[in-house]
Write a protein that holds these residues in place. Structure first.
Motif, PDB file in Angstrom:
ATOM      1  N   LEU A 142       0.825  -1.207   0.000  1.00  0.00           N
ATOM      2  CA  LEU A 142       0.000   0.000   0.000  1.00  0.00           C
ATOM      3  C   LEU A 142       0.861   1.259   0.000  1.00  0.00           C
ATOM      4  N   MET A 143       1.977   1.222   0.734  1.00  0.00           N
ATOM      5  CA  MET A 143       2.856   2.385   0.773  1.00  0.00           C
ATOM      6  C   MET A 143       3.470   2.649  -0.605  1.00  0.00           C
ATOM      7  N   ASN A 144       3.921   1.599  -1.275  1.00  0.00           N
ATOM      8  CA  ASN A 144       4.489   1.758  -2.619  1.00  0.00           C
ATOM      9  C   ASN A 144       3.470   2.313  -3.602  1.00  0.00           C
ATOM     10  N   VAL A 145       2.270   1.751  -3.556  1.00  0.00           N
ATOM     11  CA  VAL A 145       1.205   2.217  -4.441  1.00  0.00           C
ATOM     12  C   VAL A 145       0.875   3.674  -4.137  1.00  0.00           C
ATOM     13  N   SER A 146       0.819   4.007  -2.851  1.00  0.00           N
ATOM     14  CA  SER A 146       0.494   5.366  -2.435  1.00  0.00           C
ATOM     15  C   SER A 146       1.523   6.365  -2.961  1.00  0.00           C
ATOM     16  N   VAL A 147       2.798   6.041  -2.810  1.00  0.00           N
ATOM     17  CA  VAL A 147       3.863   6.961  -3.224  1.00  0.00           C
ATOM     18  C   VAL A 147       3.854   7.184  -4.734  1.00  0.00           C
ATOM     19  N   VAL A 148       3.797   6.088  -5.521  1.00  0.00           N
ATOM     20  CA  VAL A 148       3.879   6.245  -6.979  1.00  0.00           C
ATOM     21  C   VAL A 148       2.563   6.732  -7.576  1.00  0.00           C
ATOM     22  N   SER A 149       1.487   6.766  -6.779  1.00  0.00           N
ATOM     23  CA  SER A 149       0.252   7.372  -7.272  1.00  0.00           C
ATOM     24  C   SER A 149       0.364   8.898  -7.272  1.00  0.00           C
ATOM     25  N   VAL A 150       1.341   9.420  -6.535  1.00  0.00           N
ATOM     26  CA  VAL A 150       1.577  10.862  -6.457  1.00  0.00           C
ATOM     27  C   VAL A 150       2.831  11.248  -7.232  1.00  0.00           C
ATOM     28  N   ILE A 151       3.912  10.482  -7.007  1.00  0.00           N
ATOM     29  CA  ILE A 151       5.178  10.724  -7.712  1.00  0.00           C
ATOM     30  C   ILE A 151       5.372   9.614  -8.746  1.00  0.00           C
ATOM     31  N   PRO A 152       5.371   9.909 -10.043  1.00  0.00           N
ATOM     32  CA  PRO A 152       5.537   8.881 -11.073  1.00  0.00           C
ATOM     33  C   PRO A 152       6.792   8.041 -10.827  1.00  0.00           C
ATOM     34  N   TRP A 153       6.703   6.747 -11.145  1.00  0.00           N
ATOM     35  CA  TRP A 153       7.828   5.863 -10.880  1.00  0.00           C
ATOM     36  C   TRP A 153       9.097   6.325 -11.597  1.00  0.00           C
ATOM     37  N   GLN A 154       8.956   6.974 -12.738  1.00  0.00           N
ATOM     38  CA  GLN A 154      10.116   7.470 -13.472  1.00  0.00           C
ATOM     39  C   GLN A 154      10.912   8.488 -12.663  1.00  0.00           C
ATOM     40  N   HIS A 155      10.228   9.234 -11.810  1.00  0.00           N
ATOM     41  CA  HIS A 155      10.897  10.216 -10.941  1.00  0.00           C
ATOM     42  C   HIS A 155      11.296   9.580  -9.614  1.00  0.00           C
ATOM     43  N   ALA A 156      10.431   8.722  -9.089  1.00  0.00           N
ATOM     44  CA  ALA A 156      10.667   8.113  -7.772  1.00  0.00           C
ATOM     45  C   ALA A 156      11.948   7.294  -7.743  1.00  0.00           C
ATOM     46  N   LYS A 157      12.303   6.662  -8.873  1.00  0.00           N
ATOM     47  CA  LYS A 157      13.474   5.771  -8.879  1.00  0.00           C
ATOM     48  C   LYS A 157      14.793   6.511  -8.665  1.00  0.00           C
ATOM     49  N   ASP A 158      14.803   7.823  -8.867  1.00  0.00           N
ATOM     50  CA  ASP A 158      16.033   8.601  -8.704  1.00  0.00           C
ATOM     51  C   ASP A 158      16.020   9.476  -7.448  1.00  0.00           C
ATOM     52  N   SER A 159      14.999   9.316  -6.612  1.00  0.00           N
ATOM     53  CA  SER A 159      14.862  10.170  -5.431  1.00  0.00           C
ATOM     54  C   SER A 159      15.575   9.582  -4.220  1.00  0.00           C
ATOM     55  N   GLY A 160      16.282  10.430  -3.507  1.00  0.00           N
ATOM     56  CA  GLY A 160      16.943   9.995  -2.276  1.00  0.00           C
ATOM     57  C   GLY A 160      16.042  10.096  -1.058  1.00  0.00           C
ATOM     58  N   PHE A 161      14.964  10.883  -1.171  1.00  0.00           N
ATOM     59  CA  PHE A 161      14.032  11.080  -0.055  1.00  0.00           C
ATOM     60  C   PHE A 161      12.606  10.987  -0.598  1.00  0.00           C
ATOM     61  N   VAL A 162      12.289   9.872  -1.231  1.00  0.00           N
ATOM     62  CA  VAL A 162      11.066   9.774  -2.000  1.00  0.00           C
ATOM     63  C   VAL A 162       9.813   9.990  -1.160  1.00  0.00           C
ATOM     64  N   VAL A 163       9.779   9.465   0.063  1.00  0.00           N
ATOM     65  CA  VAL A 163       8.579   9.611   0.898  1.00  0.00           C
ATOM     66  C   VAL A 163       8.434  11.054   1.377  1.00  0.00           C
ATOM     67  N   SER A 164       9.544  11.701   1.690  1.00  0.00           N
ATOM     68  CA  SER A 164       9.493  13.104   2.111  1.00  0.00           C
ATOM     69  C   SER A 164       9.018  13.981   0.957  1.00  0.00           C
ATOM     70  N   GLU A 165       9.512  13.710  -0.246  1.00  0.00           N
ATOM     71  CA  GLU A 165       9.072  14.468  -1.418  1.00  0.00           C
ATOM     72  C   GLU A 165       7.595  14.211  -1.711  1.00  0.00           C
ATOM     73  N   PHE A 166       7.175  12.977  -1.506  1.00  0.00           N
ATOM     74  CA  PHE A 166       5.771  12.603  -1.678  1.00  0.00           C
ATOM     75  C   PHE A 166       4.882  13.431  -0.753  1.00  0.00           C
ATOM     76  N   MET A 167       5.259  13.521   0.511  1.00  0.00           N
ATOM     77  CA  MET A 167       4.453  14.270   1.465  1.00  0.00           C
ATOM     78  C   MET A 167       4.527  15.777   1.202  1.00  0.00           C
ATOM     79  N   GLU A 168       5.676  16.254   0.747  1.00  0.00           N
ATOM     80  CA  GLU A 168       5.803  17.679   0.425  1.00  0.00           C
ATOM     81  C   GLU A 168       4.882  18.062  -0.726  1.00  0.00           C
TER      82      GLU A 168
END
Length: 456
Positions: free
Chosen positions: A249-275
């Protein structure tokens, strides 16, 4: 109460909390982009599913052994019992303790290093400052664990609540965003079942499995669990099922907001998701909660590992000093301080990316593959009544677990496999030197005469 005896004070809720806080450390937050990058497509969710399946199957092995031999030390006792107390079991159990003295501090250090890495979202740290931060985390953990087990059980419950609240907030944020089901709908887009996919799944599963490790942590505390025959298996299966659902659910939640193409290069993906969802203040709060989760994981892992050298020493198979319990707190303080000290040094020396693969490569052969095969041998020579918990469809889950662990081992890479096997080989040499000096198996005539062919 005997002076040198552990006390059974941890119930099912405590056991589950200890497992889950160990499992959900910094791992899923830092490996999420790694897994996406290795799969390089929307089908990255299959790697998390593969990790859950492997964990569930392997937990059947741990459940049989944990329920049958509920003592401190976990795999130390399992290997000794399955391969024979007076024969090969001496070597196998020694090798487990040997690799634990290296691998356990690596696990503790990996969480501490990950903590310092994620802290950089709040306050950028220089390389030196990051090392100071990771070392400080290890020290704080040792201070918190230096107390009675019942107090630790209460601390674990508090940390567990923090873990659940963090994951629920992340999942809830994705649900509220309104595009939650999109990643699931497109999970097979562009998917081709070929060698490239299987290879990518293997490499990505190394990272996802790392995030599931810890479902068996309660087996290391077997001597402190109330009604272990029921609570040890239950706590593992509840932990894996709960964490698998939360991870997916967490993975689905994150990539529903941040596209996987961007998420794969993020060092703080969950923080960016919440921001992106709720602004910078919310991102800082979720980052603090992630750091609490990471801290909780180090706490739980260190607690379990500290019982392994103690169990071996109390059994006469390791240095006697590790068998000492605290005079008033009744916990293995020498073992705790030693592992914490080595972890502190590792946290200053290593990088996180190297540590994750090294952890798996070092422990798979002895702790997972040999343990599963040992259970198969034990079940052949003992009646089923000796096992309070019995896995369904035995021995199929045992063989499946072995095959999958071999695949994960290969996926760690040649150099990691070579390093892990070299550590085992050195341990074998050390054991035979020690055994010859102490006239133990295979240099003990009595042990040789006692050897039962059914053991092998």
């Amino acid at each position: 109460m005997a002076e040198n005896t552990l006390v059974r004070r941890l119930g099912l809720a405590h056991a589950t909390a200890i497992n889950m806080t160990d499992m959900v450390g910094i791992g899923p937050f830092i490996t999420l982009p790694m897994v996406i990058g290795m799969m390089n497509g929307p089908w990255f969710l299959y790697a998390w599913l593969a990790g859950a399946i492997l964990s569930f199957i392997d937990a059947m092995v741990w459940s049989e052994l944990g329920a049958a031999f509920p003592k401190a030390g976990g795999s130390y006792n399992f290997l000794k019992e399955t391969y024979g107390k007076t024969g090969m079991g001496k070597l196998m159990s020694f090798l487990f303790v040997w690799q634990t003295m290296i691998q356990a501090p690596l696990v503790i250090a990996s969480a501490a290093i990950g903590f310092a890495s994620y802290f950089s979202y709040l306050l950028p740290l220089s390389a030196v400052e990051a090392k100071i931060m990771s070392g400080s985390v290890v020290i704080c953990i040792i201070v918190l664990l230096y107390r009675k087990i019942e107090s630790i059980g209460k601390i674990s419950m508090v940390l567990w609540v923090g873990v659940l609240l963090t994951l629920i907030w992340i999942i809830g944020g994705g649900l509220a965003h309104g595009n939650f089901l999109s990643p699931i709908k497109h999970i097979n887009d562009g998917l081709t079942l070929n060698y490239a996919f299987v290879a990518a799944l293997g490499f990505a599963s190394v990272k996802s499995v790392y995030s599931y490790l810890g479902y068996y942590n309660i087996c290391h505390l077997g001597g402190e669990i109330i009604d272990p025959a029921k609570n040890i298996p239950k706590s593992m299966f509840i932990s894996i099922a709960g964490i698998a659902v939360l991870y997916m659910l967490m993975n689905v939640s994150v990539v529903s907001v941040i596209p996987w193409q961007h998420a794969k290069d993020s060092g703080f993906v969950v923080s960016e998701f919440m921001e992106q969802l709720s602004g910078h203040a919310a991102a800082k709060i979720i980052t603090c909660l992630i750091l609490l989760v990471a801290f909780s994981s180090v706490f739980s892992a260190t607690l379990g590992y500290s019982r392994i050298p103690y169990a071996a020493a109390a059994d006469g198979a390791f240095f006697k000093v590790f068998a000492k319990l605290h005079p008033t707190g009744n916990f293995p303080h020498v073992s705790l301080l030693f592992l914490g000290g080595v972890a502190f040094i590792f946290s200053l020396l290593f990088k996180l990316s190297d540590v994750i693969s090294a952890i798996l490569a070092m422990r798979i052969v002895i702790q997972f593959i040999s343990q599963a095969w040992g259970l198969f041998l034990l079940r052949r020579r003992k009646s089923e009544t000796s096992f309070p918990y019995k896995m369904p469809l035995f021995p199929i889950p045992v063989f499946l677990a072995i095959i999958m662990w071999v695949g994960i081992l290969i996926s760690t890479g040649f150099h990691m496999v070579l390093g892990g096997l070299s550590a085992i080989a050195l341990g074998v040499v050390v054991y035979f030197v020690k055994a010859k000096a102490n006239k133990e198996w295979p240099f003990n005539i009595t042990a040789k005469a006692d050897k039962n062919p059914q053991h092998f």
